[in-house]
Design an enzyme around this catalytic site. Structure first.
Site, PDB file in Angstrom:
ATOM      1  CB  CYS A 182      -0.875   0.067   0.923  1.00 37.23           C
ATOM      2  SG  CYS A 182      -1.950   1.683   1.283  1.00 37.23           S
TER       3      CYS A 182
ATOM      4  CB  CYS B 185      -0.501   2.368   4.021  1.00 39.09           C
ATOM      5  SG  CYS B 185      -1.842   1.760   3.586  1.00 39.09           S
ATOM      6  CG  ASP B 186       3.263   1.287   4.378  1.00 39.51           C
ATOM      7  OD1 ASP B 186       2.839   1.556   5.496  1.00 39.51           O
ATOM      8  OD2 ASP B 186       3.192   0.032   4.015  1.00 39.51           O
TER       9      ASP B 186
END
Length: 309
Positions: free
Chosen positions: A132, A135-136
């Site tokens: 992701c 997300c990261d």
């Protein structure tokens, strides 16, 4: 006696549904699974969930979700649902030898990111290997990254990562992308993006301390192998919704996601609702999943009230 609400799944969507249903005095029973809490269990630092300015570990966040739902009366079965029967009322949910009945059911079984299934990948997940970018990506500012995939999601992830990385290399097993033309062109026109064609990842390389250092690659045309240095690997080869349990029970789309009556969470069966990544192949974020979990609980509560009015 039948439960008022049975919730199948315990990621952000399921546990938020449990919280709202419990506060609505529905005393929900949560079939949380043998490996509960969803994909956040694979995430180390979560820095984009509202209310945690210093970030929080994924597993810790999910434990707080569960504790909050439990405080208001949600009950939990730590095992996988093995069968459902939505053709009868009350609805039936089996968990191994045990059988439960519910007046309403909320499906929140999530989705699983497809993995490469190569050495080093699982060991370094959350330590340089990610599924992701949203997300990261922030954690990789100033780094050189690799995205594996050839569809729209891979192009989108690569483009997003260029906001942080100095260079993003897309590795694709074929000699052309399957992404839409506009997404392909957007990626190919980006100065920070390079492409390695006809190549697959054979192994993810890392340090003993658990950081990605590179990849062992194989050219599928001539069979040659090489080592490619990188600070992070983002896998973007698709997701599989966890819906095998519901085939023949609920209407699913061509990709296996549960079809709901957007913006509501009602499924094709009256009294069964669905939320989270099991219905969402676009956003796939904890906060959006939690939002639909809230909606599903409210929809279920209103539906139950209507049945008894």
């Amino acid at each position: 006696m039948a439960e008022k609400v049975i919730i199948i799944g315990s990621g952000p969507a399921g546990l938020t549904a449990a919280l709202y249903a419990a506060r609505g005095n529905l005393e929900p029973l949560v079939i949380e699974g043998a490996a509960p809490y969803g994909q956040l269990m694979l995430t180390t630092d979560v820095e984009n969930y509202p209310g945690f300015p210093d970030g929080i570990l994924g597993p810790e966040l999910m434990q707080q979700f569960r504790a909050q739902a439990g405080r208001f009366g949600a009950r939990f079965v730590t095992a996988d649902a093995s069968a459902v029967d939505f053709s009868r009322r009350p609805f039936a949910v089996s968990v191994g030898e045990d059988a439960y009945e519910g007046d309403a059911v909320i499906v929140s079984t999530g989705a699983t990111a497809r993995m490469l299934d190569v050495p080093g990948e699982r060991e370094l997940l959350g330590r340089g290997v990610s599924t992701c970018a949203t997300c990261d990506g922030f954690f990789f500012r100033g780094k050189e990254l690799v995205v594996v995939g050839g569809g729209d999601s891979a192009m989108e992830e690569a483009g997003f990562l260029t906001k942080f990385a100095t260079k993003v290399t897309i590795i694709h097993r074929r000699e052309e992308f399957r992404a839409s033309k506009i997404m392909q062109q957007r990626a190919l026109d980006n100065d920070k993006i390079e492409v390695v064609w006809n190549t697959v990842v054979e192994e993810v390389l890392g340090t003993d301390g658990g950081a990605v250092t590179g990849l062992r690659l194989k050219n599928v045309v001539d069979g040659s192998e090489s080592t490619f240095g990188t600070d992070g690997l983002f896998i973007a080869i698709g997701h599989d919704p966890t819906t095998s349990l519901f085939k023949g029970q609920l209407t699913l789309d061509d990709n296996g996601y549960v079809v709901v009556d957007h913006p509501r969470t009602a499924t094709s069966v009256d009294g069964v609702f669905a939320c989270g990544d099991v219905v969402d192949h676009i956003y796939r974020q904890a906060v959006t999943a939690a939002g639909t979990g809230c909606a599903a609980a409210i929809d279920a509560e209103r539906w139950l009230e209507a049945q008894h009015s």
